[in-house]
Design a protein around this motif. Structure first.
Motif, PDB file in Angstrom:
ATOM      1  N   PRO A   3      64.347  59.086  78.235  1.00  0.00           N
ATOM      2  CA  PRO A   3      64.733  59.256  76.917  1.00  0.00           C
ATOM      3  C   PRO A   3      63.586  58.534  75.925  1.00  0.00           C
ATOM      4  N   ASN A   4      62.674  57.791  76.473  1.00  0.00           N
ATOM      5  CA  ASN A   4      61.633  57.197  75.497  1.00  0.00           C
ATOM      6  C   ASN A   4      60.320  57.789  75.575  1.00  0.00           C
ATOM      7  N   LEU A   5      60.130  59.048  76.373  1.00  0.00           N
ATOM      8  CA  LEU A   5      59.148  59.791  76.578  1.00  0.00           C
ATOM      9  C   LEU A   5      59.123  61.225  76.124  1.00  0.00           C
ATOM     10  N   GLU A  27      52.312  63.586  77.723  1.00  0.00           N
ATOM     11  CA  GLU A  27      53.317  62.674  77.587  1.00  0.00           C
ATOM     12  C   GLU A  27      52.989  61.330  77.098  1.00  0.00           C
ATOM     13  N   VAL A  28      53.657  60.905  76.097  1.00  0.00           N
ATOM     14  CA  VAL A  28      53.640  59.722  75.319  1.00  0.00           C
ATOM     15  C   VAL A  28      54.874  58.818  75.292  1.00  0.00           C
ATOM     16  N   GLU A  29      54.792  57.615  75.622  1.00  0.00           N
ATOM     17  CA  GLU A  29      55.720  56.727  75.357  1.00  0.00           C
ATOM     18  C   GLU A  29      56.073  56.280  73.812  1.00  0.00           C
ATOM     19  N   VAL A  30      57.203  56.647  73.671  1.00  0.00           N
ATOM     20  CA  VAL A  30      57.568  56.464  72.414  1.00  0.00           C
ATOM     21  C   VAL A  30      58.223  55.025  71.675  1.00  0.00           C
ATOM     22  N   ARG A  31      57.711  54.457  70.641  1.00  0.00           N
ATOM     23  CA  ARG A  31      58.115  53.291  69.972  1.00  0.00           C
ATOM     24  C   ARG A  31      58.768  53.394  68.710  1.00  0.00           C
ATOM     25  N   ALA A  39      51.457  59.705  67.592  1.00  0.00           N
ATOM     26  CA  ALA A  39      51.584  59.936  69.266  1.00  0.00           C
ATOM     27  C   ALA A  39      50.220  60.690  69.678  1.00  0.00           C
ATOM     28  N   LEU A  40      49.591  61.663  68.639  1.00  0.00           N
ATOM     29  CA  LEU A  40      48.343  62.275  68.918  1.00  0.00           C
ATOM     30  C   LEU A  40      47.451  61.337  69.002  1.00  0.00           C
ATOM     31  N   LEU A  41      47.153  60.302  68.106  1.00  0.00           N
ATOM     32  CA  LEU A  41      46.153  59.082  68.267  1.00  0.00           C
ATOM     33  C   LEU A  41      46.373  58.453  69.620  1.00  0.00           C
ATOM     34  N   HIS A  80      58.887  62.486  62.326  1.00  0.00           N
ATOM     35  CA  HIS A  80      59.251  61.277  63.266  1.00  0.00           C
ATOM     36  C   HIS A  80      59.306  61.720  64.884  1.00  0.00           C
ATOM     37  N   VAL A  81      58.885  61.186  65.569  1.00  0.00           N
ATOM     38  CA  VAL A  81      58.914  61.652  67.045  1.00  0.00           C
ATOM     39  C   VAL A  81      60.390  61.646  67.570  1.00  0.00           C
ATOM     40  N   GLU A  82      61.168  60.833  66.954  1.00  0.00           N
ATOM     41  CA  GLU A  82      62.513  60.571  67.580  1.00  0.00           C
ATOM     42  C   GLU A  82      63.116  62.142  67.276  1.00  0.00           C
ATOM     43  N   ASP A  83      62.844  63.048  66.403  1.00  0.00           N
ATOM     44  CA  ASP A  83      63.176  64.489  66.081  1.00  0.00           C
ATOM     45  C   ASP A  83      62.815  65.200  67.511  1.00  0.00           C
TER      46      ASP A  83
END
Ligand code: FES
Length: 251
Positions: A3-5, A27-31, A39-41, A80-83
């Protein structure tokens, strides 16, 4: 998918490596509160130093981080990456512009058109030199068009380019209107001449795509319609009275 990836499928392009381009998953871990630019950075820092994209202000001011996300053109720093967690998100460069590298596009054609519009105040001479007070109503008319950050998103979604690649484009026409209605600018007739052709106001399909996608709520189609009305008004005035000041406009 955890879920947080966040999974991003990024359109890559490197002329030397593979001129046809390829899609690469990351893949990036989301905070909490993370946006796409962050995320790109992170990908650039931790996974691929060669990943190329543009950014500067990180706050929706410079317009340089525009890109296509799942088919919609957006500013990465405002997305927002949540979306984007539901399924892998496809990240592509802005359409219609030639790609230089990965998500970076060549915007020279965009800025050439912009320069052609001479997008700066060319003030009427006033004597004696005093302050020029702006009426509240005039200011309100100009305000929405001042917010353009030249991100190029409106270009990518404009169907007028399909018919004519030389179309001036929504951002430029919005800028033309901004100076047309500025009571301090002396170019009234000159601006209308510059936009009164098929690659100007008459090339617009009035589908309002640019209004819908603009991240700063600039409404170019409204400006275009108002300029068309003004041109028509001058035309009628000239028919009724050819000696009117704007008679020269259509002679
Ligand atoms: S980094 Fe400036 S608008 Fe996104």
């Amino acid at each position: 998918m955890k879920p947080n990836l966040l999974t991003l499928r990024i359109q890559r392009f490197n002329k030397e490596k593979d001129p046809s381009g390829w899609i690469e998953p990351f893949e990036v871990e989301v905070r909490k509160g993370m946006n796409l630019l962050e995320a790109l950075l992170r990908i650039q820092d931790e996974q691929d130093r060669g990943l190329a994209f543009r950014y500067s202000c990180r706050g929706a001011v410079c317009g340089s981080c525009a890109m296509r996300v799942n088919g919609k053109d957006v500013l990465a720093c405002r997305t927002h990456v949540e979306d984007l967690l539901e399924k892998p998100a496809l990240i592509e460069p802005l359409p219609l512009f030639p790609v230089t590298r990965d998500l970076i596009v060549d915007m020279s054609a965009f800025f050439d058109r912009y320069r052609k519009m001479e997008p700066y105040l060319q003030a009427k001479p006033i004597s004696p030199q005093v302050e020029y007070p702006m009426e509240e109503e005039k200011r309100k008319e100009i305000d929405p068009y001042i917010n353009c950050i030249l991100c190029g998103i409106c270009f990518g979604t404009c169907p007028a380019f399909e018919k004519d690649s030389e179309f001036l484009g929504p951002a430029m026409l919005a800028k033309a209107y901004r100076f047309l209605v500025d009571p301090r600018d002396r170019r009234n007739e000159e601006i209308l001449r510059a936009v009164n052709h098929q690659q100007g106001v008459w090339g617009c399909k009035t589908v309002f795509n640019c209004v819908k996608v603009c991240p700063k709520q600039v409404p170019p189609t409204y400006a275009i319609v108002k300029m068309r009305n003004r041109v028509l008004w001058y035309r009628i005035r000239h028919l009724i009275s050819p000696s009117q000041p704007f008679g020269r406009f259509f002679s």
